[in-house]
Scaffold this active site. Structure first.
Site, PDB file in Angstrom:
ATOM      1  N   ASP A 256      21.457  42.729  30.558  1.00  0.00           N
ATOM      2  CA  ASP A 256      22.347  41.745  31.151  1.00  0.00           C
ATOM      3  C   ASP A 256      21.682  40.633  30.509  1.00  0.00           C
ATOM      4  O   ASP A 256      22.179  39.494  30.931  1.00  0.00           O
ATOM      5  CB  ASP A 256      22.461  41.745  32.365  1.00  0.00           C
ATOM      6  CG  ASP A 256      21.109  41.183  33.215  1.00  0.00           C
ATOM      7  OD1 ASP A 256      19.970  42.012  33.198  1.00  0.00           O
ATOM      8  OD2 ASP A 256      21.424  40.294  33.821  1.00  0.00           O
TER       9      ASP A 256
ATOM     10  N   GLY B 108       7.908  38.800  39.056  1.00  0.00           N
ATOM     11  CA  GLY B 108       7.816  37.896  40.101  1.00  0.00           C
ATOM     12  C   GLY B 108       6.467  37.166  39.989  1.00  0.00           C
ATOM     13  O   GLY B 108       6.605  36.045  40.379  1.00  0.00           O
ATOM     14  N   LYS B 109       5.499  37.634  39.941  1.00  0.00           N
ATOM     15  CA  LYS B 109       4.297  37.176  39.899  1.00  0.00           C
ATOM     16  C   LYS B 109       4.179  36.062  38.807  1.00  0.00           C
ATOM     17  O   LYS B 109       3.501  34.977  39.051  1.00  0.00           O
ATOM     18  CB  LYS B 109       2.970  38.046  39.786  1.00  0.00           C
ATOM     19  CG  LYS B 109       2.949  39.071  40.841  1.00  0.00           C
ATOM     20  CD  LYS B 109       1.398  39.761  40.799  1.00  0.00           C
ATOM     21  CE  LYS B 109       1.483  41.091  40.011  1.00  0.00           C
ATOM     22  NZ  LYS B 109       2.256  42.015  40.353  1.00  0.00           N
TER      23      LYS B 109
ATOM     24  N   SER C 114       9.371  46.439  40.121  1.00  0.00           N
ATOM     25  CA  SER C 114       8.328  47.472  40.598  1.00  0.00           C
ATOM     26  C   SER C 114       9.419  48.784  41.026  1.00  0.00           C
ATOM     27  O   SER C 114      10.424  48.537  41.312  1.00  0.00           O
ATOM     28  CB  SER C 114       7.545  47.038  41.885  1.00  0.00           C
ATOM     29  OG  SER C 114       8.368  46.568  43.042  1.00  0.00           O
TER      30      SER C 114
ATOM     31  N   ASP D 103      18.587  48.966  32.293  1.00  0.00           N
ATOM     32  CA  ASP D 103      17.973  47.938  33.184  1.00  0.00           C
ATOM     33  C   ASP D 103      18.347  48.051  34.492  1.00  0.00           C
ATOM     34  O   ASP D 103      19.478  48.585  34.990  1.00  0.00           O
ATOM     35  CB  ASP D 103      18.195  46.427  32.285  1.00  0.00           C
ATOM     36  CG  ASP D 103      17.863  45.505  33.278  1.00  0.00           C
ATOM     37  OD1 ASP D 103      16.589  45.352  33.653  1.00  0.00           O
ATOM     38  OD2 ASP D 103      18.468  44.463  33.551  1.00  0.00           O
TER      39      ASP D 103
ATOM     40  N   LYS E 260       6.710  38.922  49.228  1.00  0.00           N
ATOM     41  CA  LYS E 260       7.976  38.815  48.776  1.00  0.00           C
ATOM     42  C   LYS E 260       8.834  40.451  48.503  1.00  0.00           C
ATOM     43  O   LYS E 260       9.854  40.693  48.776  1.00  0.00           O
ATOM     44  CB  LYS E 260       8.027  37.930  47.389  1.00  0.00           C
ATOM     45  CG  LYS E 260       9.406  37.974  46.805  1.00  0.00           C
ATOM     46  CD  LYS E 260       9.526  39.076  45.565  1.00  0.00           C
ATOM     47  CE  LYS E 260      10.946  39.222  44.972  1.00  0.00           C
ATOM     48  NZ  LYS E 260      11.177  40.205  44.062  1.00  0.00           N
TER      49      LYS E 260
ATOM     50  N   ASP F  31      17.823  44.979  37.303  1.00  0.00           N
ATOM     51  CA  ASP F  31      18.259  43.741  37.866  1.00  0.00           C
ATOM     52  C   ASP F  31      19.252  43.304  37.104  1.00  0.00           C
ATOM     53  O   ASP F  31      19.015  42.794  35.831  1.00  0.00           O
ATOM     54  CB  ASP F  31      17.146  42.799  38.117  1.00  0.00           C
ATOM     55  CG  ASP F  31      16.051  43.124  39.283  1.00  0.00           C
ATOM     56  OD1 ASP F  31      16.289  43.465  40.199  1.00  0.00           O
ATOM     57  OD2 ASP F  31      14.706  43.502  38.926  1.00  0.00           O
TER      58      ASP F  31
HETATM   59  C1  XBP Z   1      13.894  41.418  36.311  1.00  0.00           C
HETATM   60  C2  XBP Z   1      13.032  40.243  36.470  1.00  0.00           C
HETATM   61  C3  XBP Z   1      12.141  40.693  37.881  1.00  0.00           C
HETATM   62  C4  XBP Z   1      12.977  40.183  39.118  1.00  0.00           C
HETATM   63  C5  XBP Z   1      12.123  40.125  40.154  1.00  0.00           C
HETATM   64  O1  XBP Z   1      13.966  41.395  34.802  1.00  0.00           O
HETATM   65  O2  XBP Z   1      12.379  39.552  36.056  1.00  0.00           O
HETATM   66  O3  XBP Z   1      10.997  39.649  37.920  1.00  0.00           O
HETATM   67  O4  XBP Z   1      13.610  39.174  38.952  1.00  0.00           O
HETATM   68  O5  XBP Z   1      11.424  41.364  40.431  1.00  0.00           O
HETATM   69  P1  XBP Z   1      14.884  42.601  34.065  1.00  0.00           P
HETATM   70  P2  XBP Z   1       9.615  41.348  40.703  1.00  0.00           P
HETATM   71  O6  XBP Z   1      16.251  42.653  34.781  1.00  0.00           O
HETATM   72  O7  XBP Z   1      14.987  42.081  32.770  1.00  0.00           O
HETATM   73  O8  XBP Z   1      13.993  43.570  34.039  1.00  0.00           O
HETATM   74  O9  XBP Z   1       9.328  40.119  41.748  1.00  0.00           O
HETATM   75  O10 XBP Z   1       9.501  42.568  41.397  1.00  0.00           O
HETATM   76  O11 XBP Z   1       8.901  41.123  39.566  1.00  0.00           O
HETATM   77 MG    MG Z   2      17.972  42.388  33.875  1.00  0.00          MG
END
Ligand code: XBP
Ligand code: MG
Length: 247
Positions: A196, A68-69, A138, A25, A98, A27
């Site tokens: 995570d 995000g959306k 993305s 993963d 954003k 984020d």
């Molecule tokens: C990450 C997310 C993402 C980010 C924002 O989840 O949920 O939406 O917070 O990114 P994970 P975007 O770590 O479980 O993949 O705004 O590009 O969606």
């Molecule tokens: Mg994550």
């Protein structure tokens, strides 16, 4: 706090080495990016003339909604406001702003990989073990993060990269992981997903992949009872000292 709550660390290390591929993963796992995401959301709201501001406590709740959306939509609906809700094109435009603000923040300010991550990646590369990415964010956002952290040739580190905008359903649906497995041509049971969040755990598990959780800032109190392993810090399973782990 040094801890491996599920199994001893030697088992974690062995599972990492024995997996036919490690699927990461982004984020919260590769890097603590969510504060940069939150700042970018708030800056986009201000630019658009919205008086919305997501503080950390609210963002922790909103992170239950992946994407995000989808998060913007969920917040707009939850406001119960008399003012009309944003249309899909308005949300898409807001999220595009954003995304640009996020990339600028990461490119200009950087966002280090979590301690120990680079050593875990480098060790896998050295043993010829395929690495992959399965993320909700993305591809542009991954590019911003990993260009700074691993250099402009970062894609060469990974045998498969699947982003949230490339599948029908985002986590906790298994789509990103299933697409990665199909690109790797490997069964999920022989790989290891590194995550995570509870949503990430659910996503990888639904794709039949055992999961190593490394607790992050926002999701440390999620339910990880379905994980194969849970650790607090990658330095516990890498040979990299905690203070020498920045990209
Ligand atoms: C990450 C997310 C993402 C980010 C924002 O989840 O949920 O939406 O917070 O990114 P994970 P975007 O770590 O479980 O993949 O705004 O590009 O969606
Ligand atoms: Mg994550």
């Amino acid at each position: 706090m040094s801890e491996a709550s599920a199994k001893p660390l030697d088992h974690v290390r062995a599972s990492i080495v024995e997996a036919r591929a490690l699927i990461f993963d982004v984020d919260g796992t590769l890097a603590e990016t969510e504060e940069a995401h939150r700042e970018a959301f708030n800056a986009a709201f201000a630019e658009a003339g919205l008086d919305w501001r997501w503080d950390r406590a609210l963002y922790k709740e909103l992170l239950r909604v992946t994407g995000g959306k989808e998060r913007i939509r969920a917040y707009d609906v939850s406001r119960n406001s008399a003012s009309p809700q944003l249309s899909d094109p308005e949300i898409a435009e807001l999220h595009q702003a954003k995304t640009k603000l996020y990339a600028d923040l990461i490119t200009n300010g950087g966002c280090s990989l979590r301690p120990g991550v680079q050593a875990v990646l480098a060790a896998a590369r050295k043993r010829g073990q395929p690495l992959a990415i399965a993320t909700t964010t993305s591809r542009g956002n991954i590019d911003a993060l990993l260009t700074v952290a691993l250099g402009k040739d970062w894609t060469q580190w990974f045998a498969a990269i699947v982003a949230g905008d490339e599948v029908r359903n985002k986590k906790p649906a298994p789509d990103v992981y299933l697409k990665v497995l199909s690109e790797l041509n490997l069964p999920g049971s022989q790989c290891l997903a590194i995550e995570d969040s509870g949503n990430g755990l659910a996503s990888a598990s639904a794709a039949g992949i055992p999961v190593l959780i490394s607790r992050s800032a926002y999701f440390s109190d999620d339910d990880f009872s379905g994980a194969a392993f849970t650790i607090d810090d990658f330095t516990l399973i890498s040979d990299e000292p905690a203070n020498n782990s920045r990209a």
